[in-house]
Write a protein that holds these residues in place. Sequence first.
Motif, PDB file in Angstrom:
ATOM      1  N   LEU A 196       0.820  -1.200   0.000  1.00  0.00           N
ATOM      2  CA  LEU A 196       0.000   0.000   0.000  1.00  0.00           C
ATOM      3  C   LEU A 196       0.858   1.256   0.000  1.00  0.00           C
ATOM      4  O   LEU A 196       0.533   2.251  -0.661  1.00  0.00           O
ATOM      5  CB  LEU A 196      -0.921   0.014   1.222  1.00  0.00           C
ATOM      6  N   LEU A 197       1.968   1.212   0.727  1.00  0.00           N
ATOM      7  CA  LEU A 197       2.871   2.356   0.785  1.00  0.00           C
ATOM      8  C   LEU A 197       3.401   2.686  -0.604  1.00  0.00           C
ATOM      9  O   LEU A 197       3.421   3.855  -1.017  1.00  0.00           O
ATOM     10  CB  LEU A 197       4.036   2.069   1.739  1.00  0.00           C
ATOM     11  N   ALA A 198       3.800   1.654  -1.349  1.00  0.00           N
ATOM     12  CA  ALA A 198       4.293   1.870  -2.715  1.00  0.00           C
ATOM     13  C   ALA A 198       3.199   2.459  -3.599  1.00  0.00           C
ATOM     14  O   ALA A 198       3.452   3.356  -4.408  1.00  0.00           O
ATOM     15  CB  ALA A 198       4.801   0.545  -3.293  1.00  0.00           C
ATOM     16  N   LEU A 199       1.977   1.977  -3.415  1.00  0.00           N
ATOM     17  CA  LEU A 199       0.849   2.486  -4.193  1.00  0.00           C
ATOM     18  C   LEU A 199       0.579   3.958  -3.863  1.00  0.00           C
ATOM     19  O   LEU A 199       0.379   4.783  -4.768  1.00  0.00           O
ATOM     20  CB  LEU A 199      -0.394   1.647  -3.891  1.00  0.00           C
ATOM     21  N   HIS A 200       0.619   4.287  -2.572  1.00  0.00           N
ATOM     22  CA  HIS A 200       0.355   5.661  -2.153  1.00  0.00           C
ATOM     23  C   HIS A 200       1.461   6.616  -2.611  1.00  0.00           C
ATOM     24  O   HIS A 200       1.177   7.759  -2.983  1.00  0.00           O
ATOM     25  CB  HIS A 200       0.200   5.720  -0.627  1.00  0.00           C
ATOM     26  N   GLU A 201       2.694   6.146  -2.585  1.00  0.00           N
ATOM     27  CA  GLU A 201       3.789   6.992  -3.062  1.00  0.00           C
ATOM     28  C   GLU A 201       3.662   7.254  -4.559  1.00  0.00           C
ATOM     29  O   GLU A 201       3.910   8.363  -5.029  1.00  0.00           O
ATOM     30  CB  GLU A 201       5.140   6.347  -2.749  1.00  0.00           C
ATOM     31  N   ARG A 202       3.272   6.240  -5.298  1.00  0.00           N
ATOM     32  CA  ARG A 202       3.089   6.420  -6.739  1.00  0.00           C
ATOM     33  C   ARG A 202       1.962   7.421  -7.013  1.00  0.00           C
ATOM     34  O   ARG A 202       2.089   8.296  -7.873  1.00  0.00           O
ATOM     35  CB  ARG A 202       2.791   5.075  -7.396  1.00  0.00           C
ATOM     36  N   PHE A 203       0.883   7.296  -6.242  1.00  0.00           N
ATOM     37  CA  PHE A 203      -0.246   8.215  -6.426  1.00  0.00           C
ATOM     38  C   PHE A 203       0.161   9.648  -6.052  1.00  0.00           C
ATOM     39  O   PHE A 203      -0.198  10.604  -6.745  1.00  0.00           O
ATOM     40  CB  PHE A 203      -1.423   7.768  -5.565  1.00  0.00           C
ATOM     41  N   ALA A 204       0.909   9.802  -4.968  1.00  0.00           N
ATOM     42  CA  ALA A 204       1.370  11.129  -4.550  1.00  0.00           C
ATOM     43  C   ALA A 204       2.254  11.753  -5.629  1.00  0.00           C
ATOM     44  O   ALA A 204       2.139  12.948  -5.927  1.00  0.00           O
ATOM     45  CB  ALA A 204       2.127  11.030  -3.228  1.00  0.00           C
ATOM     46  N   SER A 205       3.127  10.936  -6.222  1.00  0.00           N
ATOM     47  CA  SER A 205       3.993  11.438  -7.289  1.00  0.00           C
ATOM     48  C   SER A 205       3.180  11.885  -8.497  1.00  0.00           C
ATOM     49  O   SER A 205       3.479  12.908  -9.118  1.00  0.00           O
ATOM     50  CB  SER A 205       4.984  10.341  -7.716  1.00  0.00           C
ATOM     51  N   GLU A 206       2.145  11.143  -8.817  1.00  0.00           N
ATOM     52  CA  GLU A 206       1.277  11.509  -9.939  1.00  0.00           C
ATOM     53  C   GLU A 206       0.547  12.823  -9.653  1.00  0.00           C
ATOM     54  O   GLU A 206       0.389  13.662 -10.540  1.00  0.00           O
ATOM     55  CB  GLU A 206       0.265  10.393 -10.203  1.00  0.00           C
ATOM     56  N   GLN A 207       0.117  13.008  -8.397  1.00  0.00           N
ATOM     57  CA  GLN A 207      -0.581  14.240  -8.020  1.00  0.00           C
ATOM     58  C   GLN A 207       0.347  15.452  -8.124  1.00  0.00           C
ATOM     59  O   GLN A 207      -0.048  16.518  -8.593  1.00  0.00           O
ATOM     60  CB  GLN A 207      -1.131  14.124  -6.602  1.00  0.00           C
ATOM     61  N   VAL A 208       1.588  15.286  -7.689  1.00  0.00           N
ATOM     62  CA  VAL A 208       2.563  16.380  -7.797  1.00  0.00           C
ATOM     63  C   VAL A 208       2.834  16.696  -9.266  1.00  0.00           C
ATOM     64  O   VAL A 208       2.942  17.868  -9.656  1.00  0.00           O
ATOM     65  CB  VAL A 208       3.872  16.028  -7.063  1.00  0.00           C
ATOM     66  N   ALA A 209       2.931  15.647 -10.097  1.00  0.00           N
ATOM     67  CA  ALA A 209       3.161  15.859 -11.532  1.00  0.00           C
ATOM     68  C   ALA A 209       2.014  16.652 -12.153  1.00  0.00           C
ATOM     69  O   ALA A 209       2.233  17.519 -13.006  1.00  0.00           O
ATOM     70  CB  ALA A 209       3.328  14.511 -12.235  1.00  0.00           C
ATOM     71  N   LYS A 210       0.776  16.382 -11.708  1.00  0.00           N
ATOM     72  CA  LYS A 210      -0.367  17.143 -12.218  1.00  0.00           C
ATOM     73  C   LYS A 210      -0.277  18.610 -11.821  1.00  0.00           C
ATOM     74  O   LYS A 210      -0.585  19.509 -12.608  1.00  0.00           O
ATOM     75  CB  LYS A 210      -1.679  16.543 -11.680  1.00  0.00           C
ATOM     76  N   LEU A 211       0.157  18.854 -10.582  1.00  0.00           N
ATOM     77  CA  LEU A 211       0.312  20.239 -10.126  1.00  0.00           C
ATOM     78  C   LEU A 211       1.376  20.956 -10.951  1.00  0.00           C
ATOM     79  O   LEU A 211       1.229  22.142 -11.283  1.00  0.00           O
ATOM     80  CB  LEU A 211       0.691  20.278  -8.642  1.00  0.00           C
ATOM     81  N   GLU A 212       2.447  20.247 -11.272  1.00  0.00           N
ATOM     82  CA  GLU A 212       3.514  20.849 -12.071  1.00  0.00           C
ATOM     83  C   GLU A 212       3.014  21.216 -13.462  1.00  0.00           C
ATOM     84  O   GLU A 212       3.397  22.245 -14.022  1.00  0.00           O
ATOM     85  CB  GLU A 212       4.704  19.897 -12.153  1.00  0.00           C
ATOM     86  N   LYS A 213       2.128  20.384 -14.009  1.00  0.00           N
ATOM     87  CA  LYS A 213       1.549  20.710 -15.312  1.00  0.00           C
ATOM     88  C   LYS A 213       0.685  21.961 -15.225  1.00  0.00           C
ATOM     89  O   LYS A 213       0.607  22.749 -16.164  1.00  0.00           O
ATOM     90  CB  LYS A 213       0.707  19.537 -15.832  1.00  0.00           C
ATOM     91  N   LYS A 214       0.039  22.148 -14.056  1.00  0.00           N
ATOM     92  CA  LYS A 214      -0.832  23.301 -13.891  1.00  0.00           C
ATOM     93  C   LYS A 214      -0.066  24.586 -13.569  1.00  0.00           C
ATOM     94  O   LYS A 214      -0.659  25.668 -13.513  1.00  0.00           O
ATOM     95  CB  LYS A 214      -1.866  23.022 -12.791  1.00  0.00           C
ATOM     96  N   ASP A 215       1.250  24.477 -13.372  1.00  0.00           N
ATOM     97  CA  ASP A 215       2.044  25.681 -13.109  1.00  0.00           C
ATOM     98  C   ASP A 215       1.910  26.689 -14.238  1.00  0.00           C
ATOM     99  O   ASP A 215       1.984  27.898 -14.025  1.00  0.00           O
ATOM    100  CB  ASP A 215       3.527  25.320 -12.941  1.00  0.00           C
ATOM    101  N   ILE A 216       1.709  26.187 -15.449  1.00  0.00           N
ATOM    102  CA  ILE A 216       1.607  27.080 -16.607  1.00  0.00           C
ATOM    103  C   ILE A 216       0.418  28.026 -16.449  1.00  0.00           C
ATOM    104  O   ILE A 216       0.465  29.174 -16.911  1.00  0.00           O
ATOM    105  CB  ILE A 216       1.475  26.254 -17.921  1.00  0.00           C
ATOM    106  N   VAL A 217      -0.624  27.575 -15.746  1.00  0.00           N
ATOM    107  CA  VAL A 217      -1.801  28.427 -15.548  1.00  0.00           C
ATOM    108  C   VAL A 217      -1.435  29.656 -14.727  1.00  0.00           C
ATOM    109  O   VAL A 217      -1.815  30.783 -15.066  1.00  0.00           O
ATOM    110  CB  VAL A 217      -2.940  27.644 -14.863  1.00  0.00           C
ATOM    111  N   GLY A 218      -0.661  29.464 -13.669  1.00  0.00           N
ATOM    112  CA  GLY A 218      -0.235  30.581 -12.846  1.00  0.00           C
ATOM    113  C   GLY A 218       0.642  31.556 -13.607  1.00  0.00           C
ATOM    114  O   GLY A 218       0.534  32.777 -13.442  1.00  0.00           O
ATOM    115  N   LEU A 219       1.522  31.021 -14.453  1.00  0.00           N
ATOM    116  CA  LEU A 219       2.386  31.886 -15.260  1.00  0.00           C
ATOM    117  C   LEU A 219       1.566  32.709 -16.249  1.00  0.00           C
ATOM    118  O   LEU A 219       1.817  33.907 -16.445  1.00  0.00           O
ATOM    119  CB  LEU A 219       3.421  31.031 -16.008  1.00  0.00           C
ATOM    120  N   VAL A 220       0.587  32.072 -16.872  1.00  0.00           N
ATOM    121  CA  VAL A 220      -0.277  32.783 -17.815  1.00  0.00           C
ATOM    122  C   VAL A 220      -1.064  33.872 -17.080  1.00  0.00           C
ATOM    123  O   VAL A 220      -1.187  35.002 -17.571  1.00  0.00           O
ATOM    124  CB  VAL A 220      -1.239  31.803 -18.524  1.00  0.00           C
TER     125      VAL A 220
END
Length: 343
Positions: free
Chosen positions: A212-236
């Motif tokens: 479960l820990l490995a699953l949760h870490e993978r999910f957390a990493s995916e969530q951070v990656a989504k936030l990084e993609k949304k950084d462009i919105v703040g720049l715009v």
Amino acid sequence: MQELRDAGVMLRLIYEAMKKKGVDTDAIFNRLGVDESYVYSDQLRTPHNAQLFFWQVVEDVSGDPDIGLHLGMLLPAYKGQVLEYLFLSSPTFGEGLRRAQNYQRLLSDAAKTDFLIEGDEACMVLDAASDEVRRLKHFNECFVQGLITFFKSITNDSFSPSRIEFEHVREEGTEHVQDILGCDVVFGAEENRLYFPVEMLSHASPHAEPELLALHERFASEQVAKLEKKDIVGLVERIVAELLDSGDVTLDSVASRLGIKPRTLRTRLTEAETSFNQVLADFRYRLARQLLATTDESIDEIVYLTGFSEPSTFYRAFKRWSNMTPIEYRKTAQGKETVAVDV
């Protein structure tokens, strides 16, 4: 520079505490230019520096000079989020703490929490991006209680702070704060710090599960990656704010300021699950609400500041966004008239 934002769950927890305490949340939201539906918006992230205005409004409406401290007592535990699952599935509290540090951004872009061991005590350094927020009494005293409540929740009430240090200064009420927090409290410190016994790091989690820990870490990493993609919105949004009064707010002009091709900007916004027109409309709407709710600027001036060429165009857009005219919205937000707001 990227605008730093906090996860919407922080606002939701405070909202629940305000309702428990009987604070007039409608009056607060009118002043802020939002309503309850905003608090529960999907994937909500609020500007970090808005904490300053938010807490001033909450103090004004509640009439309580210690409102952050008192709301902190009523905060629900932080539940159902990936950071909680990381703690629970880690073998010990200390391991959960170390892993959560890698994903602080899920809670706030401004979070820079550090972790230290000093003799028989461990401590978390609770940093925020701006000096103003770090020294904000209401924010500090509410947030640290939220953290303690969370730590108690995931350790079956085993967690207990031994000392808390705050950057903000208190002229009075220090004993009241210590009574509520249940430990020694220092004010006017160099950093915001939460101390606890070092043996707490070895506290075992009854829910520890490697898979479960490995699953949760993978999910957390995916969530951070989504936030990084949304950084462009703040720049715009930052560039839109700079260009609004020029009248040249187009995808091409913003892409040029970013130093990328318009096609690249369009693709990156699509990856962030939005579009240039949507970002522009959302920014204009937010700005219009803020100006209408918190200033006495004329409607003509707000038309100019939000980048519309004609008052009629602004009126139609605002009516479409809010189901209210700008004048109706101003009266509601400034408490001059009671009208249902649908934002």
